[in-house]
Enzyme design. Structure first.
Site, PDB file in Angstrom:
ATOM      1  N   ALA A  65      23.994  61.109  11.258  1.00 30.34           N
ATOM      2  CA  ALA A  65      23.345  60.856  12.801  1.00 30.34           C
ATOM      3  C   ALA A  65      23.508  61.832  14.203  1.00 30.34           C
ATOM      4  O   ALA A  65      24.887  61.616  13.475  1.00 30.34           O
ATOM      5  CB  ALA A  65      22.894  59.138  13.095  1.00 30.34           C
ATOM      6  N   GLY A 108      24.112  59.985   7.482  1.00 28.30           N
ATOM      7  CA  GLY A 108      22.738  59.271   7.780  1.00 28.30           C
ATOM      8  C   GLY A 108      21.752  60.528   6.956  1.00 28.30           C
ATOM      9  O   GLY A 108      20.812  60.448   6.386  1.00 28.30           O
ATOM     10  N   GLU A 111      22.472  59.773   3.643  1.00 25.90           N
ATOM     11  CA  GLU A 111      21.162  58.524   2.829  1.00 25.90           C
ATOM     12  C   GLU A 111      19.935  59.119   3.517  1.00 25.90           C
ATOM     13  O   GLU A 111      19.069  58.618   2.028  1.00 25.90           O
ATOM     14  CB  GLU A 111      22.196  57.527   4.353  1.00 25.90           C
ATOM     15  CG  GLU A 111      23.008  57.311   4.452  1.00 25.90           C
ATOM     16  CD  GLU A 111      23.442  56.802   5.677  1.00 25.90           C
ATOM     17  OE1 GLU A 111      23.180  56.710   6.710  1.00 25.90           O
ATOM     18  OE2 GLU A 111      23.944  54.841   6.169  1.00 25.90           O
ATOM     19  N   GLU A 131      31.182  57.914   8.121  1.00 30.18           N
ATOM     20  CA  GLU A 131      31.019  57.320   9.540  1.00 30.18           C
ATOM     21  C   GLU A 131      32.550  56.613   9.392  1.00 30.18           C
ATOM     22  O   GLU A 131      32.888  56.224  10.605  1.00 30.18           O
ATOM     23  CB  GLU A 131      30.675  56.413   8.475  1.00 30.18           C
ATOM     24  CG  GLU A 131      28.719  56.713   8.948  1.00 30.18           C
ATOM     25  CD  GLU A 131      28.184  56.787   7.658  1.00 30.18           C
ATOM     26  OE1 GLU A 131      29.094  57.102   7.027  1.00 30.18           O
ATOM     27  OE2 GLU A 131      26.573  57.233   7.532  1.00 30.18           O
TER      28      GLU A 131
HETATM   29  N1  CAA Z   1      25.946  63.906  15.632  1.00 35.24           N
HETATM   30  C1  CAA Z   1      26.277  65.197  16.628  1.00 35.24           C
HETATM   31  N2  CAA Z   1      26.220  66.577  16.717  1.00 35.24           N
HETATM   32  C2  CAA Z   1      26.865  67.108  16.184  1.00 35.24           C
HETATM   33  C3  CAA Z   1      27.066  66.289  14.760  1.00 35.24           C
HETATM   34  C4  CAA Z   1      26.768  64.554  14.816  1.00 35.24           C
HETATM   35  N3  CAA Z   1      26.537  63.813  14.117  1.00 35.24           N
HETATM   36  N4  CAA Z   1      27.909  66.912  13.739  1.00 35.24           N
HETATM   37  C5  CAA Z   1      27.802  67.861  13.898  1.00 35.24           C
HETATM   38  N5  CAA Z   1      27.802  68.223  15.203  1.00 35.24           N
HETATM   39  C6  CAA Z   1      27.292  68.967  16.627  1.00 35.24           C
HETATM   40  C7  CAA Z   1      29.149  69.415  17.086  1.00 35.24           C
HETATM   41  O1  CAA Z   1      28.771  68.376  18.019  1.00 35.24           O
HETATM   42  C8  CAA Z   1      28.949  70.667  17.951  1.00 35.24           C
HETATM   43  O2  CAA Z   1      27.836  71.107  18.587  1.00 35.24           O
HETATM   44  P1  CAA Z   1      28.522  71.575  19.813  1.00 35.24           P
HETATM   45  O3  CAA Z   1      28.406  72.867  19.783  1.00 35.24           O
HETATM   46  O4  CAA Z   1      28.405  71.479  21.184  1.00 35.24           O
HETATM   47  O5  CAA Z   1      30.387  71.570  20.197  1.00 35.24           O
HETATM   48  C9  CAA Z   1      28.198  71.720  16.873  1.00 35.24           C
HETATM   49  O6  CAA Z   1      27.616  70.561  15.875  1.00 35.24           O
HETATM   50  C10 CAA Z   1      28.739  72.308  15.365  1.00 35.24           C
HETATM   51  O7  CAA Z   1      29.710  71.159  14.876  1.00 35.24           O
HETATM   52  P2  CAA Z   1      31.457  71.435  14.864  1.00 35.24           P
HETATM   53  O8  CAA Z   1      31.819  72.313  15.863  1.00 35.24           O
HETATM   54  O9  CAA Z   1      32.379  69.930  14.386  1.00 35.24           O
HETATM   55  O10 CAA Z   1      31.319  72.192  13.348  1.00 35.24           O
HETATM   56  P3  CAA Z   1      32.419  72.280  12.568  1.00 35.24           P
HETATM   57  O11 CAA Z   1      32.083  73.284  11.782  1.00 35.24           O
HETATM   58  O12 CAA Z   1      33.967  72.199  12.658  1.00 35.24           O
HETATM   59  O13 CAA Z   1      32.470  70.323  11.435  1.00 35.24           O
HETATM   60  C11 CAA Z   1      31.156  68.498  10.658  1.00 35.24           C
HETATM   61  C12 CAA Z   1      31.607  70.469  10.954  1.00 35.24           C
HETATM   62  C13 CAA Z   1      32.643  68.511   9.630  1.00 35.24           C
HETATM   63  C14 CAA Z   1      30.123  68.218   9.802  1.00 35.24           C
HETATM   64  C15 CAA Z   1      31.727  67.881  11.854  1.00 35.24           C
HETATM   65  O14 CAA Z   1      31.086  68.067  12.702  1.00 35.24           O
HETATM   66  C16 CAA Z   1      31.301  66.619  11.685  1.00 35.24           C
HETATM   67  O15 CAA Z   1      32.253  65.854  11.321  1.00 35.24           O
HETATM   68  N6  CAA Z   1      30.025  66.047  11.625  1.00 35.24           N
HETATM   69  C17 CAA Z   1      30.115  64.684  12.625  1.00 35.24           C
HETATM   70  C18 CAA Z   1      29.960  64.371  10.659  1.00 35.24           C
HETATM   71  C19 CAA Z   1      29.550  62.967  11.109  1.00 35.24           C
HETATM   72  O16 CAA Z   1      30.554  61.746  11.623  1.00 35.24           O
HETATM   73  N7  CAA Z   1      28.750  62.140  10.203  1.00 35.24           N
HETATM   74  C20 CAA Z   1      27.922  60.804  10.368  1.00 35.24           C
HETATM   75  C21 CAA Z   1      27.310  60.291  11.623  1.00 35.24           C
HETATM   76  S1  CAA Z   1      27.332  59.316  11.172  1.00 35.24           S
HETATM   77  C22 CAA Z   1      25.890  58.803  10.718  1.00 35.24           C
HETATM   78  O17 CAA Z   1      25.012  58.698  10.074  1.00 35.24           O
HETATM   79  C23 CAA Z   1      25.410  56.705  10.248  1.00 35.24           C
HETATM   80  C24 CAA Z   1      24.843  56.074   9.283  1.00 35.24           C
HETATM   81  O18 CAA Z   1      24.884  55.518   8.660  1.00 35.24           O
HETATM   82  C25 CAA Z   1      23.311  56.800  10.634  1.00 35.24           C
END
Ligand code: CAA
Length: 257
Positions: A65, A108, A111, A131
């Site tokens: 998400a 998500g 999911e 999450e």
């Molecule tokens: N939401 C919004 N933006 C996101 C994102 C997310 N879930 N995941 C990555 N991005 C964005 C980052 O903010 C970044 O943007 P900027 O360049 O503007 O800073 C861009 O994508 C690239 O990401 P990273 O620089 O972090 O890339 P990385 O290769 O170093 O890391 C990653 C990759 C491990 C996937 C890391 O981005 C990450 O941990 N992302 C979040 C993953 C997460 O927590 N997902 C769960 C979300 S909650 C959910 O899904 C709830 C549900 O059940 C519905």
């Protein structure tokens, strides 16, 4: 319909939806989810489409998400936003959906893949429910669908540690159907889609619906549902044609009727 966050194509009987927000690793914001669900429903209505493929492309499926959108949300925003109703609409799509997953398939994103009916992974795919790392928990069905897919203990480990697993591990625990090289991901998804698309569509839909029920209900109710769907197929021309062709030792000609 025009879309900003997804790409839509059609190849014969296959409808393809590709998540297209590469700068944010295909994070699933509300707009993207609305577009995706609308596209799925369009494909579902389109009589020339028999199977749907969902992909994020070769680099990433979806990193979950959109945390930018969610970070400031209150419970009231979440309730009034009715975001999870969109996920319920995906569940009602009657045609099979194949997820072609490469790179991150997280939160998500995972999911969403689990809302599909078959999951093909590339060698680079990683699956996780991270999450807890950001202080929340899966909210789009992760605790339920992952547990049904891989069992309580694997699901507990993935969701409580937030750690991702590799494509090989996902295959081993039954979260994906098969692993292929990145460059063959779409070809493999299309191959399976074409195979399914060549079958009588009403049989395919009825069977999909019954299998989905298997996960959601008791054995008794599921068997009753299956039986009724089975009886119904005897009213289809394709059912008659399929069995007749077998007895006449010829290839069946299905009409989708
Ligand atoms: N939401 C919004 N933006 C996101 C994102 C997310 N879930 N995941 C990555 N991005 C964005 C980052 O903010 C970044 O943007 P900027 O360049 O503007 O800073 C861009 O994508 C690239 O990401 P990273 O620089 O972090 O890339 P990385 O290769 O170093 O890391 C990653 C990759 C491990 C996937 C890391 O981005 C990450 O941990 N992302 C979040 C993953 C997460 O927590 N997902 C769960 C979300 S909650 C959910 O899904 C709830 C549900 O059940 C519905």
């Amino acid at each position: 319909m025009s879309y900003q966050n997804i790409l839509i194509t059609k190849e014969g009987p296959i409808g393809i939806a590709q998540l297209n927000r590469p700068k944010v690793l295909n994070a699933l914001n509300s707009e993207t989810m609305i577009e995706l669900v609308n596209a799925f429903e369009e494909f579902d209505k389109d009589q020339s489409v028999n199977v749907i493929i969902l992909t994020g492309g070769q680099n990433v499926f979806a990193a979950g998400a959109d945390l930018k959108e969610m970070a400031q949300a209150t419970p009231v925003d979440l309730v009034l936003g009715r975001r999870f109703e969109l996920w319920d609409r995906i569940r009602k799509i009657s045609k099979p959906i194949i997820a072609a997953v490469s790179g991150y398939c997280l939160g998500g994103g995972n999911e969403l893949a689990m809302n599909c009916d078959i999951i093909i992974a590339s060698e680079t795919a990683t699956f996780g429910q991270p999450e807890v790392n950001v202080g929340i928990m899966p909210g789009a069905g992760g605790t339920q669908r992952l547990t049904r897919a891989v069992g309580k203990y694997r699901s507990m480990e993935m969701i409580l540690t937030g750690k991702s697993i590799s494509a090989e591990e996902a295959l081993r625990i039954g979260l994906v159907n098969k692993i292929v090289p990145v460059e063959s991901l779409m070809d493999e998804a299309k191959k399976i889609a074409s195979e399914i698309a060549s079958k009588p569509p009403i049989s395919v839909r009825a069977a999909k619906e019954a299998i989905v029920r298997a996960q959601d209900t008791t054995l008794e109710v599921g068997l009753e549902f299956e039986r009724r769907a089975f009886y119904l197929l005897f009213a289809t021309e394709d059912g008659k044609e399929g069995m007749k062709a077998f007895l006449e030792k010829r290839k069946p000609v299905f009409k989708g009727k």
